[in-house]
Structure formats: C-alpha cells, structure tokens
Design a protein around this motif. Sequence first.
Motif, PDB file in Angstrom:
ATOM      1  N   ILE A 130       0.873  -1.190   0.000  1.00  0.00           N
ATOM      2  CA  ILE A 130       0.000   0.000   0.000  1.00  0.00           C
ATOM      3  C   ILE A 130       0.903   1.231   0.000  1.00  0.00           C
ATOM      4  N   THR A 131       0.790   2.044  -1.025  1.00  0.00           N
ATOM      5  CA  THR A 131       1.554   3.296  -1.072  1.00  0.00           C
ATOM      6  C   THR A 131       0.577   4.433  -0.761  1.00  0.00           C
ATOM      7  N   LEU A 132       0.876   5.172   0.304  1.00  0.00           N
ATOM      8  CA  LEU A 132       0.009   6.291   0.705  1.00  0.00           C
ATOM      9  C   LEU A 132       0.769   7.593   0.432  1.00  0.00           C
ATOM     10  N   ILE A 133       0.241   8.381  -0.487  1.00  0.00           N
ATOM     11  CA  ILE A 133       0.932   9.594  -0.946  1.00  0.00           C
ATOM     12  C   ILE A 133       0.199  10.819  -0.406  1.00  0.00           C
ATOM     13  N   GLY A 134       0.920  11.706   0.281  1.00  0.00           N
ATOM     14  CA  GLY A 134       0.285  12.920   0.816  1.00  0.00           C
ATOM     15  C   GLY A 134       1.173  14.122   0.594  1.00  0.00           C
ATOM     16  N   ALA A 173       0.521   2.681  15.620  1.00  0.00           N
ATOM     17  CA  ALA A 173      -0.612   2.069  14.912  1.00  0.00           C
ATOM     18  C   ALA A 173      -0.476   2.292  13.408  1.00  0.00           C
ATOM     19  N   VAL A 174       0.013   3.461  13.012  1.00  0.00           N
ATOM     20  CA  VAL A 174       0.218   3.729  11.579  1.00  0.00           C
ATOM     21  C   VAL A 174       1.369   2.865  11.066  1.00  0.00           C
ATOM     22  N   ASP A 175       2.454   2.785  11.851  1.00  0.00           N
ATOM     23  CA  ASP A 175       3.600   1.964  11.427  1.00  0.00           C
ATOM     24  C   ASP A 175       3.173   0.509  11.229  1.00  0.00           C
ATOM     25  N   ALA A 176       2.266   0.038  12.115  1.00  0.00           N
ATOM     26  CA  ALA A 176       1.852  -1.376  12.063  1.00  0.00           C
ATOM     27  C   ALA A 176       1.113  -1.718  10.766  1.00  0.00           C
ATOM     28  N   LEU A 177       0.645  -0.687  10.049  1.00  0.00           N
ATOM     29  CA  LEU A 177      -0.051  -0.957   8.780  1.00  0.00           C
ATOM     30  C   LEU A 177       0.933  -1.337   7.666  1.00  0.00           C
ATOM     31  N   GLY A 178       2.219  -1.072   7.904  1.00  0.00           N
ATOM     32  CA  GLY A 178       3.240  -1.448   6.918  1.00  0.00           C
ATOM     33  C   GLY A 178       3.065  -0.721   5.597  1.00  0.00           C
ATOM     34  N   LEU A 179       2.897   0.604   5.680  1.00  0.00           N
ATOM     35  CA  LEU A 179       2.640   1.380   4.457  1.00  0.00           C
ATOM     36  C   LEU A 179       3.945   1.888   3.852  1.00  0.00           C
ATOM     37  N   ASP A 180       3.931   2.068   2.553  1.00  0.00           N
ATOM     38  CA  ASP A 180       4.984   2.864   1.913  1.00  0.00           C
ATOM     39  C   ASP A 180       4.434   4.293   1.950  1.00  0.00           C
ATOM     40  N   LEU A 181       4.817   5.010   3.017  1.00  0.00           N
ATOM     41  CA  LEU A 181       4.227   6.328   3.288  1.00  0.00           C
ATOM     42  C   LEU A 181       5.083   7.397   2.629  1.00  0.00           C
ATOM     43  N   ARG A 182       4.517   8.098   1.691  1.00  0.00           N
ATOM     44  CA  ARG A 182       5.295   9.130   0.979  1.00  0.00           C
ATOM     45  C   ARG A 182       4.681  10.487   1.277  1.00  0.00           C
ATOM     46  N   LEU A 183       5.246  11.171   2.246  1.00  0.00           N
ATOM     47  CA  LEU A 183       4.717  12.475   2.658  1.00  0.00           C
ATOM     48  C   LEU A 183       5.491  13.592   1.965  1.00  0.00           C
ATOM     49  N   GLY A 184       4.852  14.748   1.853  1.00  0.00           N
ATOM     50  CA  GLY A 184       5.490  15.877   1.174  1.00  0.00           C
ATOM     51  C   GLY A 184       5.615  15.625  -0.322  1.00  0.00           C
ATOM     52  N   ARG A 185       4.805  14.717  -0.848  1.00  0.00           N
ATOM     53  CA  ARG A 185       4.872  14.364  -2.272  1.00  0.00           C
ATOM     54  C   ARG A 185       3.479  14.524  -2.873  1.00  0.00           C
ATOM     55  N   ARG A 186       3.425  15.157  -4.016  1.00  0.00           N
ATOM     56  CA  ARG A 186       2.129  15.474  -4.630  1.00  0.00           C
ATOM     57  C   ARG A 186       1.916  14.673  -5.906  1.00  0.00           C
ATOM     58  N   ALA A 187       0.738  14.070  -6.020  1.00  0.00           N
ATOM     59  CA  ALA A 187       0.377  13.409  -7.277  1.00  0.00           C
ATOM     60  C   ALA A 187       0.070  14.488  -8.305  1.00  0.00           C
ATOM     61  N   THR A 188       0.659  14.373  -9.482  1.00  0.00           N
ATOM     62  CA  THR A 188       0.461  15.409 -10.510  1.00  0.00           C
ATOM     63  C   THR A 188      -0.240  14.877 -11.751  1.00  0.00           C
ATOM     64  N   GLY A 189      -0.315  13.566 -11.890  1.00  0.00           N
ATOM     65  CA  GLY A 189      -0.969  13.030 -13.082  1.00  0.00           C
ATOM     66  C   GLY A 189      -1.307  11.564 -12.905  1.00  0.00           C
ATOM     67  N   LEU A 190      -2.187  11.095 -13.779  1.00  0.00           N
ATOM     68  CA  LEU A 190      -2.624   9.693 -13.705  1.00  0.00           C
ATOM     69  C   LEU A 190      -2.742   9.136 -15.118  1.00  0.00           C
TER      70      LEU A 190
END
Length: 422
Positions: free
Chosen positions: A33-37, A84-101
Amino acid sequence: MRHTLNDIVIVGAGMAGLHAAEALRGNGFDGRITLIGDEPHRPYSRPPLSKEALTGIGMGAAEDGPGPAPLAGHRALRLRDDDAVDALGLDLRLGRRATGLDTRRRRVTLTGTGGTAEEVGYDGLIVASGARARRPDTGLDGVHVLRTLDDAEAVRAALAPGGHAVVVGAGFVGAEVAASARAVGMEVTLVEAAATPLTRVVDPRIGRVLTDLHRENGVDVRLGAGVTGFEGHRRVERVRLADGTTIEASLVVAGVGVHLNTEWLRGSGVDLLADGSVACDEYAAASVPDVYAAGDLANWPHPRYGGRIRLEHWTNASEQAEAAARNLLAGRGRTPFAPVPYFWSDQYGMKVQLLGQGAPADRVAFVHGRPEDRKFVAFLGRGGLLTGILGLRSTPRTMRYRPLLERPTPWEEALAAAGGGR
Ligand SMILES: Cc1cc2nc3c(=O)[nH]c(=O)nc-3n(C[C@H](O)[C@H](O)[C@H](O)COP(=O)(O)OP(=O)(O)OC[C@H]3O[C@@H](n4cnc5c(N)ncnc54)[C@H](O)[C@@H]3O)c2cc1C
C-alpha cells in the motif's frame, strides 16, 4: 479479466486516505500500500483546527515552557498513534504530490524528492486527495484561510485579545472560527452573503437560531452582505462591503468554501463533474476499472436522497473510505454505500449535530425542546418523508432517532415516533 491486486496506491494522506489503508489491511489485503500525501504531516484530524486548536482550550499545557505548544503532533489532532500507523506497513510518501494519472498504464505521477517526477504503478487506486480552501487573492498579510494544520498555526498566532477579527463566510468553519475568536477575547464581525448562515447545509429556520446564538455571544453578524475588497498597507486593515461600508480588521479569516483537489486526474479518463468532484457509482467506484474515490471529493448516487450527493463531513470521509477499500477488494459481491450522513459542530460550548440532510426542507418541526432555550431536536422533511434530524445540545435524543433515517420514513410516522412533535 480482473487485475490481480498486489499494489494499491492511495492518493491523499488525510482522513479518507488513512481509513482506506486501515480498511484494506482490515479486510485482509497484505500486498503493498503506497500512501501519498502532499502535506509534510502524518494524517491528522481537521475538526479541532477551528475549535480547541485555535483557543488552546482543552489542548493541554505547553510542554516546552511558556507559549503554546506547536500543533504538529499534538494529541488532540492525532488520528492514530505513530505505532498504529507503522503497524499498517505502508509505503508512506509524505510531502509528495500526485500530478498526473495514466489509467491505461496504471501509473500515478508524483513530484519526486529532488523536484524530478516519479511514477508509481498500481493495480488498484483510491483517490482521497480531498479539498483545499478557497483563498481570497488580496496580496495583504493578515488574511487567512483554515484548512490545514499550518493554516491553523498561522491563525492561532494572529488571534489576539482586543483585536478585531472579520470572518468572511458563515458556513460551519466560519461560524466556529467566530466562536473561537470570541473565546479568546476578540471583537468579531461575521459577514455572510446569504440571508441566513449555513444556507447550503440547513434550512433557514435553523439558520436563524444559529444567527441568534452568535449575536447573543457578542458577534456582529452581517447577513446579505457581500465583500468587495480588502484594504490596508501590506497588512489588512479594513474589509469593504458591497454597500460601501468598511469594517476595521486586525485579522481576516475567509471560510468561503473549497476547491476539490482533482486537477491531477484531468485527462486521465476518470470522469469529473462540473464542480471537479469524482463521479462515482453507488459502490464508490470511479468511471475507470479499479479506481475508487472517497471523502470530500467523491460524488455518488445515494439511494435514499434521489440523486447524487457529495459530503464534506469527517464521518463520511472515514465510512466512504472503508466502503471504497472493501469494494475494491471485493470484485464481485460489492455493497452499495448508503450511509446516514452525520455532521457535528461545536460553537460557544454547544454541540450542533445533523443526521441526514438539513436542506432543502419543506417542513421543520421542533420535536423536543425549543429554539429559544438553545436546546432542541428538530425534524426536517421533504416530499412527505423525514430527511434530516438536527439537534442542539441534545446528543442522546438526536442519535436515538437515527434508525428513522436508515430507511424512507413518512413524515407523520416520524412525528409519531417522537411523540407527536409540535
Ligand atoms: C477547520 C475544519 C473543521 C472541520 N470541522 C468538522 C466538524 O466539526 N465535523 C465534521 O464532520 N467535519 C468537519 N470538517 C470536515 C472534515 O475535516 C473533512 O470532511 C475531512 O477532513 C475530509 O477528509 P478527506 O480525507 O476527504 O480530505 P482532506 O482532509 O482534505 O485530506 C486530503 C489530503 O490529501 C492531500 N492532497 C491533496 N492533493 C494531493 C495530491 N495531488 N497529492 C497528494 N496529496 C494530496 C491534502 O493536502 C490532504 O492532506 C472540518 C474541516 C475543516 C477544514
């Protein structure tokens, strides 16, 4: 044939994004799971930003000596402990913006660490990039909006007893900022273009009660008043209204609605509606396979409200994210998302709660208490059905009637359930 789900990307690390990640794990998904914020912060709760985060009331003492503790990481804003967030085992990418799909190649483009673009592939995508505040273009210091933790930090620093806050827009955020500014001892003027506050959310008969609440707490409420300009030399000093009058201001907070963060989806094939919202079906699915959406930006056909709706409510962001995650994983056997909408607001130490829809309504009945006592439960109806329940300082009684909104309930039957109404 259906794509096997190994990689799921969630764009937006807010309320909906975090809940989607939790629901994916809760439903047994053990892939990536990659969570981008795009904010630098871990997911946090926005409702306190216009309430205790501004006044400091109920936030606890500063830990590092005098002065308020920084809001980032503060317990009141925390949705989950870091563990609790760490336990989800996410690829957490903060400070990163999605620009296209690119939905054909199933790839999200995002800003990379060194300013270069990167791509992340997905089998399933959950769009949860929410909304940002509409910001008046003034070029003057002292004019704020309130959407993010960083916005709240700036507003909090500008709240000063004896100063004069002008709050533009009497939606729930504006109303709460007005109450918070009064609580710290500021003069407050609340300016609203419509004839009553909260016109989009509640019937004017309820809006009038809320206007009275502000007035008796010392707020100068100006209704039907359009703002035509902000004046001052570098810093804002006055707000100009359409009738030519001006209001002195040491601080302006504009609560004039949002833009939905969906620009990055343009041209991707994901259908957007005129307001920029993501057009979903009743399962929270977007128009492209294996793409779902949740939270403030999702627009979907609610089976009990006779058309499409979109909600900017905290509880909806979490419930819809759970539905989106569950349905993405389910393939077949998906379940429609048909919640009883729920919203609350805290103003002047009083809790306002709305179940269902508060507007438009053709009937309003105060079934418990009276508006003049500032303690009541009101039923709101449309087309012969009960459509909303609004309570002021009446939590147990309000929530007791929630089952009436889980199915279409005729108006008279609802009144009878409340003991006849009045
Ligand atoms: C001050 C305030 C007070 C509120 N009070 C209440 C209340 O009392 N009761 C209530 O029910 N609701 C309240 N709400 C509403 C509630 O907080 C929202 O409905 C909820 O936060 C919506 O969650 P979301 O995840 O859809 O969007 P958001 O919370 O907006 O989260 C989306 C996240 O995605 C990020 N993002 C945006 N674009 C991109 C991109 N391209 N790439 C990566 N990340 C991106 C955003 O920066 C943000 O962090 C309040 C809101 C505010 C602002």
